[in-house]
Each structure stands twice: as C-alpha cells, then as structure tokens.
Scaffold this active site. Structure first.
Site, mmCIF file in Angstrom:
data_model
loop_
_atom_site.group_PDB
_atom_site.id
_atom_site.type_symbol
_atom_site.label_atom_id
_atom_site.label_comp_id
_atom_site.label_asym_id
_atom_site.label_seq_id
_atom_site.Cartn_x
_atom_site.Cartn_y
_atom_site.Cartn_z
ATOM 1 N N ILE A 127 0.853 -1.190 0.000
ATOM 2 C CA ILE A 127 0.000 0.000 0.000
ATOM 3 C C ILE A 127 0.888 1.238 0.000
ATOM 4 C CG2 ILE A 127 -0.397 -0.197 2.510
ATOM 5 C CD1 ILE A 127 -3.267 1.101 1.497
ATOM 6 N N THR A 130 2.562 7.116 1.513
ATOM 7 C CA THR A 130 3.577 8.135 1.798
ATOM 8 C C THR A 130 4.315 8.594 0.547
ATOM 9 O OG1 THR A 130 3.853 7.029 3.916
ATOM 10 C CG2 THR A 130 5.562 8.598 3.309
ATOM 11 N N SER A 136 2.685 12.165 7.349
ATOM 12 C CA SER A 136 1.601 12.305 8.332
ATOM 13 C C SER A 136 0.395 13.030 7.734
ATOM 14 C CB SER A 136 2.085 13.097 9.554
ATOM 15 O OG SER A 136 3.228 12.492 10.109
ATOM 16 N N GLU A 248 -4.822 -1.686 11.415
ATOM 17 C CA GLU A 248 -3.371 -1.599 11.206
ATOM 18 C C GLU A 248 -2.668 -1.311 12.537
ATOM 19 O OE1 GLU A 248 -2.111 1.104 8.115
ATOM 20 O OE2 GLU A 248 -0.006 0.951 8.701
ATOM 21 N N ARG A 249 -3.271 -0.429 13.334
ATOM 22 C CA ARG A 249 -2.632 -0.059 14.606
ATOM 23 C C ARG A 249 -2.737 -1.186 15.631
ATOM 24 N NH1 ARG A 249 -4.588 5.976 13.191
ATOM 25 N NH2 ARG A 249 -2.885 6.250 11.692
ATOM 26 N N HIS A 344 22.741 -7.587 27.991
ATOM 27 C CA HIS A 344 23.643 -8.431 27.196
ATOM 28 C C HIS A 344 25.063 -7.874 27.170
ATOM 29 C CE1 HIS A 344 20.002 -10.315 25.521
ATOM 30 N NE2 HIS A 344 20.756 -11.171 24.875
ATOM 31 N N GLU A 373 3.284 10.759 17.673
ATOM 32 C CA GLU A 373 2.755 12.110 17.938
ATOM 33 C C GLU A 373 1.334 12.207 17.351
ATOM 34 O OE1 GLU A 373 5.953 11.627 16.563
ATOM 35 O OE2 GLU A 373 6.664 11.723 18.622
HETATM 36 C C1 FAD Z 1 10.395 1.095 7.390
HETATM 37 C C2 FAD Z 1 9.210 1.894 6.971
HETATM 38 C C3 FAD Z 1 8.163 1.272 6.310
HETATM 39 C C4 FAD Z 1 7.075 2.033 5.855
HETATM 40 N N1 FAD Z 1 6.091 1.419 5.134
HETATM 41 C C5 FAD Z 1 5.140 2.191 4.526
HETATM 42 C C6 FAD Z 1 4.213 1.616 3.595
HETATM 43 O O1 FAD Z 1 4.226 0.397 3.343
HETATM 44 N N2 FAD Z 1 3.324 2.431 2.982
HETATM 45 C C7 FAD Z 1 3.284 3.772 3.240
HETATM 46 O O2 FAD Z 1 2.470 4.458 2.627
HETATM 47 N N3 FAD Z 1 4.137 4.351 4.112
HETATM 48 C C8 FAD Z 1 5.071 3.582 4.754
HETATM 49 N N4 FAD Z 1 5.957 4.162 5.633
HETATM 50 C C9 FAD Z 1 5.883 5.598 5.869
HETATM 51 C C10 FAD Z 1 5.410 6.002 7.260
HETATM 52 O O3 FAD Z 1 4.066 5.694 7.444
HETATM 53 C C11 FAD Z 1 5.747 7.500 7.417
HETATM 54 O O4 FAD Z 1 7.149 7.604 7.520
HETATM 55 C C12 FAD Z 1 5.059 8.124 8.617
HETATM 56 O O5 FAD Z 1 3.660 8.188 8.431
HETATM 57 C C13 FAD Z 1 5.576 9.540 8.912
HETATM 58 O O6 FAD Z 1 5.586 10.326 7.768
HETATM 59 P P1 FAD Z 1 6.923 11.150 7.381
HETATM 60 O O7 FAD Z 1 8.051 10.164 7.377
HETATM 61 O O8 FAD Z 1 6.669 11.894 6.141
HETATM 62 O O9 FAD Z 1 7.161 12.139 8.574
HETATM 63 P P2 FAD Z 1 6.488 13.584 8.780
HETATM 64 O O10 FAD Z 1 5.035 13.511 8.568
HETATM 65 O O11 FAD Z 1 7.278 14.569 7.993
HETATM 66 O O12 FAD Z 1 6.763 13.823 10.316
HETATM 67 C C14 FAD Z 1 8.042 14.257 10.842
HETATM 68 C C15 FAD Z 1 7.892 14.494 12.343
HETATM 69 O O13 FAD Z 1 6.927 15.525 12.561
HETATM 70 C C16 FAD Z 1 5.925 15.061 13.423
HETATM 71 N N5 FAD Z 1 4.613 15.620 13.052
HETATM 72 C C17 FAD Z 1 4.047 15.689 11.833
HETATM 73 N N6 FAD Z 1 2.822 16.216 11.908
HETATM 74 C C18 FAD Z 1 2.595 16.500 13.197
HETATM 75 C C19 FAD Z 1 1.505 17.060 13.929
HETATM 76 N N7 FAD Z 1 0.345 17.405 13.322
HETATM 77 N N8 FAD Z 1 1.623 17.186 15.260
HETATM 78 C C20 FAD Z 1 2.769 16.844 15.891
HETATM 79 N N9 FAD Z 1 3.834 16.301 15.266
HETATM 80 C C21 FAD Z 1 3.749 16.128 13.945
HETATM 81 C C22 FAD Z 1 5.907 13.554 13.263
HETATM 82 O O14 FAD Z 1 5.327 12.911 14.375
HETATM 83 C C23 FAD Z 1 7.391 13.273 13.108
HETATM 84 O O15 FAD Z 1 7.991 13.204 14.373
HETATM 85 C C24 FAD Z 1 7.022 3.407 6.125
HETATM 86 C C25 FAD Z 1 8.070 4.031 6.836
HETATM 87 C C26 FAD Z 1 9.161 3.298 7.231
HETATM 88 C C27 FAD Z 1 10.285 4.015 7.925
#
Ligand code: FAD
Length: 386
Positions: A127, A130, A136, A248-249, A344, A373
């Site tokens: 899926i 991102t 987010s 999912e959660r 360990h 968050e």
């Molecule tokens: C190993 C891995 C597997 C993944 N697999 C998938 C997948 O299969 N499909 C998919 O679609 N995505 C996937 N993801 C993506 C994942 O869901 C996103 O990385 C995650 O939702 C956060 O988005 P971002 O990385 O863009 O961070 P951002 O949204 O840029 O956030 C950066 C920081 O800002 C904070 N922040 C953002 N908005 C707010 C707010 N309103 N209030 C307070 N704090 C906030 C966040 O909590 C975070 O600490 C995967 C990520 C990883 C690392």
C-alpha cells in the site's frame, strides 16, 4: 503459545492449532534462510507462495475468494508467531491490510479478480500512501489519477513502501480531484506486472528491518483501467483509509507485544548463562528488577491488547483506542528492548545476537502506521469532542 507469559484470553484450541502450523512453517521455511535473506534484503516471492499454499495468507478471507473464512484473530496468531522469532522482514501484516481493503471496499467483480491471487501468494500486496513530500499529512498527497478514456493515468512518486520489490498489486493513494483535498482522494489498484511507466527505486538502506524490501515507487503516466478504482465511487479513498487504520494499529500493537516478549525470552536465556564476578547475571538484583519490570509491562499491555481484540470482534474498536495501543505498546517495546540489550553487555551490540536486531527493528514502530505524535493527537481530539 505464550511460554513464560500468560496466553491471550481470546485464544481457542483452533487458534492454537493454527499457531502450531504457522510456527512449524516459520521454523522450517523461514529461519534456515534468515541470514541469506538478510543479505539480500528480501524475503523471496517463493516464500509467499508457500505461505499461500499453506493457507496462512488467506486465513481470514472468505472461502468464495480462496480463503479459509476464519475470524481475523487467526491473522493475529500469524503475527504473534512472526514476533516470536523476532522477525520483521516478511511483510505479512501489510499484505493482510491490502487484502482487507479489497474485502471491505472493492466491488464483487474486483474481489473475484484480486482476492484469490492475494490469497494464494501468486500476488504480494503493498500500500502506497507516503510520498517524499508528505507522510503524516496524508491529505497533501500529490500523486494524481486523471481520467483518461475508460481508465486513469497515474503520475507521482511514493516512498518508504513496504513489500515494494515483491509487490504485484499496489494500492496507490492518489488524487482523482486535486481541487477537493481529502474528498478528492481515491484508492487506485495497480497490477504491477507489465505496467508501463511503473518504476521501482532502490531498496532503501534502513537501520533495521533488514529483510524488508522497502522502496520508492514511481508512476510516470501509468495507464490503468477504470476497474482499478477501488469500489464504485471516486473520492472515497480518505474515508476508506480511515476505516482500516484501527486494524493496522492493532497489528502494530500485537507486533510490539510479541517483540517485547521475544526480547525478554532471549535475555532470560542469556542472563541465566552468563557469569560476571562469579555469579550469574540473573542473580544481580538490577537484572532481576529490570526483567521483573519488563514482564509486568508486557502482561499489563497484553491485557489491553486482549481488550482491543474483543472490541475488534464486536466491531467497536475506535480510532482512539487503537491509537492508545499503538503509541503505548511501541514505546514499551522500545524501553524493553533497550533494557534487554543493556543486560547483554557488549554482545547486545553484536548483530549475531537477536537482541541487536530486535533493538534496531523496534525504532520504526514509533514512526510508521501513523507516528506516535499523531496517535496522541487523535486521542486528544477525542477528549476535545467529549
Ligand atoms: C520502514 C518503513 C516502512 C514504511 N512502510 C510504509 C508503507 O508500506 N506504505 C506507506 O504508505 N508508508 C510507509 N511508511 C511511511 C510512514 O508511514 C511515514 O514515515 C510516517 O507516516 C511519517 O511520515 P513522514 O516520514 O513523512 O514524517 P512527517 O510527517 O514529515 O513527520 C516528521 C515528524 O513531525 C511530526 N509531526 C508531523 N505532523 C505533526 C503534527 N500534526 N503534530 C505533531 N507532530 C507532527 C511527526 O510525528 C514526526 O515526528 C514506512 C516508513 C518506514 C520508515
């Protein structure tokens, strides 16, 4: 199933029998290849097909679509067994999420076309929500699916997509109407084989989840038929996503619980065998207290997970409750793997010890599936409504 832990309250003999099958399968068909697949950063497609043949991919899919028609708790048993061996490479939870999007929102014709392949393992699912510019804030996705004759043209980029190298079927979150924000989002199902303009990037170099084939995906004027729109109506994507996120959660919570248990199990084994200053590490009060705390936190969280499972089965699991489980369980997992690695000593920092992998894998649990968050934000919003 629980070892030194109490068993989940909802487990029946049928769940236990199913769990034993999954356990045997993972012990025989996964564990011996673990190192090789770690190097390859991939669990091969053939493993998925074996899982499909065994009925593991289709446990909760109705019989008419090739599954076994069991409750979703049977999928949770699979995830618990995966957690027992401390694995995060096999993207089975993502695959299950994809199957259940189809089951919940697709038309009958789509279900008949897609589910049997996802259930047999002929297809691996992913899926793609991102994007490089947004995670987010899902409403801000820039990938578009523009009407073109009797289909759509898909354009955009996605990143961090689990199961991407193996994926035969990707649910892409795209704007069918960029002027409408959340109401302009639709889910577009892409069959990747032979799709012109579909591109997989490199396997991303992560600090953990070594065997997981996480990648970027690109869509450059990819033409898909009208039938690729999930369901009948455009603009339902955001609502569809929100409907499945509690599940999912919950799966992330179950994974956190299983990983914390795995960390405690392998640490107990270690501290009962390692000696320092003439006595077992297990005999030091610090060790005993740290492990007593870990066991308590695990058991307390297990009770909350049981409640969430009951609510899921009753159809009452809310977004806020699932968010509580996700943030608290994954933070607990982080605390426990950290304490267990410390016990360990230097060996905990060596990749040959399972605790090292558990430590590296734990970190992302607080990030994906909605960051912790965002989980607090969801819970706070529910307080504001009350
Ligand atoms: C190993 C891995 C597997 C993944 N697999 C998938 C997948 O299969 N499909 C998919 O679609 N995505 C996937 N993801 C993506 C994942 O869901 C996103 O990385 C995650 O939702 C956060 O988005 P971002 O990385 O863009 O961070 P951002 O949204 O840029 O956030 C950066 C920081 O800002 C904070 N922040 C953002 N908005 C707010 C707010 N309103 N209030 C307070 N704090 C906030 C966040 O909590 C975070 O600490 C995967 C990520 C990883 C690392």
């Amino acid at each position: 199933m629980g070892g030194i832990m109490s068993e989940a309250a909802w487990l029946t003999d049928d769940h236990r029998a199913f769990g034993a099958t999954v356990r045997k399968f993972l012990d025989q068909d996964y564990e011996p290849h673990r190192d090789r697949w770690t190097q390859d950063r991939l669990v091969p497609h053939a493993f998925w097909e074996k899982a499909g043949a065994l009925g593991v991919l289709g446990a909760s899919i109705p019989v008419e679509y090739g599954g076994s028609g069991l409750p979703r708790t049977f999928d949770l048993v699979t995830y618990m067994e995966q957690g027992r061996i401390g694995d995060t490479g096999w993207g089975i939870t993502v695959h299950g999420i994809v199957q259940h999007y189809v089951l919940a929102f697709a038309t009958e014709e789509q279900k008949r076309a897609w589910l049997p392949k996802l259930t047999s393992g002929e297809w691996v699912g992913a899926i793609a929500m991102t994007e490089p510019g947004t995670g987010s804030d899902l409403q801000a996705v820039r990938t578009t699916a523009v009407r073109d004759g009797n289909g759509y043209r898909l354009n955009g980029r996605k990143t961090f997509i689990s199961n991407a190298a193996n994926a035969d079927f990707v649910i892409v979150v795209a704007k069918t109407d960029p002027s409408k924000g959340a109401k302009g989002i639709s889910l577009i199902a892409l069959e990747t084989r032979g799709a012109d303009g579909f591109e997989r990037g490199r396997k991303l170099d992560k600090i953990g989840m070594d065997r997981q084939d996480t990648m970027e995906l690109g869509f450059d004027d990819v033409r898909v038929p009208r039938m690729s729109l999930m369901g009948e109506e455009e603009g339902r994507g955001f609502y569809q996503l929100m409907g499945q996120l509690p599940w999912e959660r919950l799966t992330i919570s179950v994974g956190a619980l299983a990983a914390a248990r795995c960390a405690l199990d392998c640490t107990l084994d270690y501290v009962k065998n390692r000696k320092a200053f003439g006595q077992r590490l297990m005999d030091y009060q610090n060790t005993r207290f740290k492990l007593a705390e870990a066991k308590s936190e695990i058991e307390i969280f297990a009770a909350f997970v049981d409640r969430m499972v009951d609510e899921l089965e009753a159809g009452t699991l809310t977004a806020e409750r699932a968010a509580m489980g996700k943030w608290w369980g994954t933070e607990m997992q982080g605390r426990i793997v950290d304490a267990c690695l410390q016990l360990h000593g230097g060996y905990g920092y060596m990749n040959e010890y399972r605790i090292a992998e558990l430590y590296r894998d734990a970190r992302v649990q607080r990030i994906y599936g909605g960051t912790n968050e965002i989980m607090r934000e969801l819970i706070a919003r529910s307080l504001d409504r009350d």
